[in-house]
Write a protein that holds these residues in place. Structure first.
Motif, PDB file in Angstrom:
ATOM      1  N   ARG A 139       1.671  -1.422  -9.124  1.00  0.00           N
ATOM      2  CA  ARG A 139       2.298  -0.110  -9.092  1.00  0.00           C
ATOM      3  C   ARG A 139       1.234   0.952  -9.364  1.00  0.00           C
ATOM      4  O   ARG A 139       0.577   0.934 -10.395  1.00  0.00           O
ATOM      5  CB  ARG A 139       3.389  -0.037 -10.160  1.00  0.00           C
ATOM      6  N   PRO A 140       1.039   1.910  -8.452  1.00  0.00           N
ATOM      7  CA  PRO A 140      -0.041   2.885  -8.631  1.00  0.00           C
ATOM      8  C   PRO A 140       0.260   3.884  -9.736  1.00  0.00           C
ATOM      9  O   PRO A 140       1.409   4.260  -9.953  1.00  0.00           O
ATOM     10  CB  PRO A 140      -0.126   3.578  -7.270  1.00  0.00           C
ATOM     11  N   ALA A 179       0.144   5.001  -1.395  1.00  0.00           N
ATOM     12  CA  ALA A 179      -0.096   3.589  -1.689  1.00  0.00           C
ATOM     13  C   ALA A 179       1.203   2.787  -1.636  1.00  0.00           C
ATOM     14  O   ALA A 179       1.230   1.654  -1.147  1.00  0.00           O
ATOM     15  CB  ALA A 179      -0.744   3.440  -3.065  1.00  0.00           C
ATOM     16  N   VAL A 180       2.281   3.369  -2.140  1.00  0.00           N
ATOM     17  CA  VAL A 180       3.574   2.678  -2.170  1.00  0.00           C
ATOM     18  C   VAL A 180       4.179   2.565  -0.777  1.00  0.00           C
ATOM     19  O   VAL A 180       4.720   1.516  -0.398  1.00  0.00           O
ATOM     20  CB  VAL A 180       4.547   3.397  -3.117  1.00  0.00           C
ATOM     21  N   GLY A 215      -0.562  -5.870  -4.821  1.00  0.00           N
ATOM     22  CA  GLY A 215      -0.851  -4.469  -5.096  1.00  0.00           C
ATOM     23  C   GLY A 215      -0.015  -3.980  -6.258  1.00  0.00           C
ATOM     24  O   GLY A 215       1.214  -4.048  -6.230  1.00  0.00           O
ATOM     25  N   SER A 243       1.062  -1.433  -3.549  1.00  0.00           N
ATOM     26  CA  SER A 243      -0.133  -0.671  -3.176  1.00  0.00           C
ATOM     27  C   SER A 243      -0.826  -1.355  -2.012  1.00  0.00           C
ATOM     28  O   SER A 243      -1.525  -2.357  -2.193  1.00  0.00           O
ATOM     29  CB  SER A 243      -1.101  -0.534  -4.355  1.00  0.00           C
ATOM     30  N   ALA A 254      -4.788   4.322  -7.696  1.00  0.00           N
ATOM     31  CA  ALA A 254      -3.755   3.997  -6.711  1.00  0.00           C
ATOM     32  C   ALA A 254      -4.076   2.725  -5.948  1.00  0.00           C
ATOM     33  O   ALA A 254      -3.282   2.294  -5.113  1.00  0.00           O
ATOM     34  CB  ALA A 254      -3.590   5.151  -5.722  1.00  0.00           C
ATOM     35  N   GLU A 255      -5.229   2.100  -6.244  1.00  0.00           N
ATOM     36  CA  GLU A 255      -5.668   0.949  -5.467  1.00  0.00           C
ATOM     37  C   GLU A 255      -5.951  -0.252  -6.369  1.00  0.00           C
ATOM     38  O   GLU A 255      -6.879  -1.015  -6.149  1.00  0.00           O
ATOM     39  CB  GLU A 255      -6.899   1.308  -4.628  1.00  0.00           C
ATOM     40  N   ALA A 290      -0.808   8.127  -4.851  1.00  0.00           N
ATOM     41  CA  ALA A 290       0.092   7.104  -5.385  1.00  0.00           C
ATOM     42  C   ALA A 290       1.281   6.887  -4.445  1.00  0.00           C
ATOM     43  O   ALA A 290       1.676   5.748  -4.175  1.00  0.00           O
ATOM     44  CB  ALA A 290       0.572   7.500  -6.782  1.00  0.00           C
TER      45      ALA A 290
END
Length: 258
Positions: free
Chosen positions: A174-175, A51-52, A172, A117, A180-181, A48
């Motif tokens: 928020r994970p 990803a951010v 994208g 993400s 997370a994708e 996560a």
């Protein structure tokens, strides 16, 4: 993998865990989580965070979208740390990007925003845009806009400058600790600065373990067609197409009712 009756006798929660990505009945080791559950949680948390903080490879994304024309823009947030601290800057174009956009006679413009993400955008955005453009031939679709350090409302400013009646912003999401994708899509009629979230239609949870690209494309194309016909989006546009009840109904797809 399907749990056997023998597995269920050893662990009555096994069949429930096989049906969801949620963390349920993790067990315990003394007063703490079992080591396996703790390590899985730490891995999900790391994914996560990645990803951010990761960046979308927009050059690769443009290549994945080829031969569709693409335009690159940037929000008023100059870098990732500023973007994360100042959501308001991610909702506005920087002056140079705004000056580079020209108006056309477009029914729909796709804007792909990195959002929160990078993984979601890199994996899911190009296939979804391709699936939609292939079946929206009745709409005049403008160049695909690739927006860096961007949030949802930036699409309104982009589409307004391009003269588009509709904007579909892919972003994208928020994970979380189970995905997370995940990609989201926001569809807005008559986009312009100041639009409220209630004036948009949202399709969310698009990823390999959630809503498929095919089903998301079905939903988005139906909504875009109806939005162009009725000249509205948001709470006034209800998703009631019978063809959207599941993947088995994919053949009963869109007709141009505009």
């Amino acid at each position: 993998m399907t749990d056997t009756p023998k597995d269920n006798q050893k662990d009555p929660w096994a069949r429930f865990r096989s049906a969801t990505r949620a963390r349920i009945a993790l067990g315990r080791s003394g007063d703490a989580l079992p080591t396996k559950a703790l390590l899985e949680f730490q891995l999900a948390h790391a994914r996560a965070r990645d990803a951010v903080h990761s960046a979308v490879d927009f050059d690769r994304l443009a290549a994945d979208l080829s031969p569709l024309e693409t335009i690159r823009v940037h929000s008023a947030a100059p870098d990732r740390p500023t973007y994360l601290r100042r959501p308001d800057l991610g909702r506005r174009l920087d002056p140079a990007s705004a000056a580079g956009l020209t108006a056309g006679e477009w029914d729909l413009v796709f804007v792909i925003a990195d959002g929160l993400s990078a993984a979601a955008v890199q994996v899911n955005a190009a296939p979804l845009v391709r699936a939609c453009t292939a079946r929206l031939g009745h709409l005049r679709i403008g160049p695909v806009v690739l927006a860096e350090q961007a949030r949802v409302a930036l699409g309104d400013e982009v589409a307004s400058a391009m003269g588009a009646r509709l904007v579909a912003l892919l972003v994208g999401e928020r994970p979380g600790l189970s995905a997370a994708e995940s990609l989201g899509v926001y569809l807005t009629w008559d986009p312009k600065s100041g639009r409220a979230d209630s004036e948009r239609n949202c399709i969310s949870n698009i990823h390999s373990g959630g809503l498929s690209i095919q089903t998301a494309a079905d939903k988005l194309c139906w909504l875009a067609t109806e939005a162009a016909r009725l000249k509205l989006t948001g709470v006034a546009l209800k998703e009631d197409a019978p063809s959207l009840t599941g993947p088995d109904n994919e053949k009963n797809q869109l007709t141009d009712r505009s």
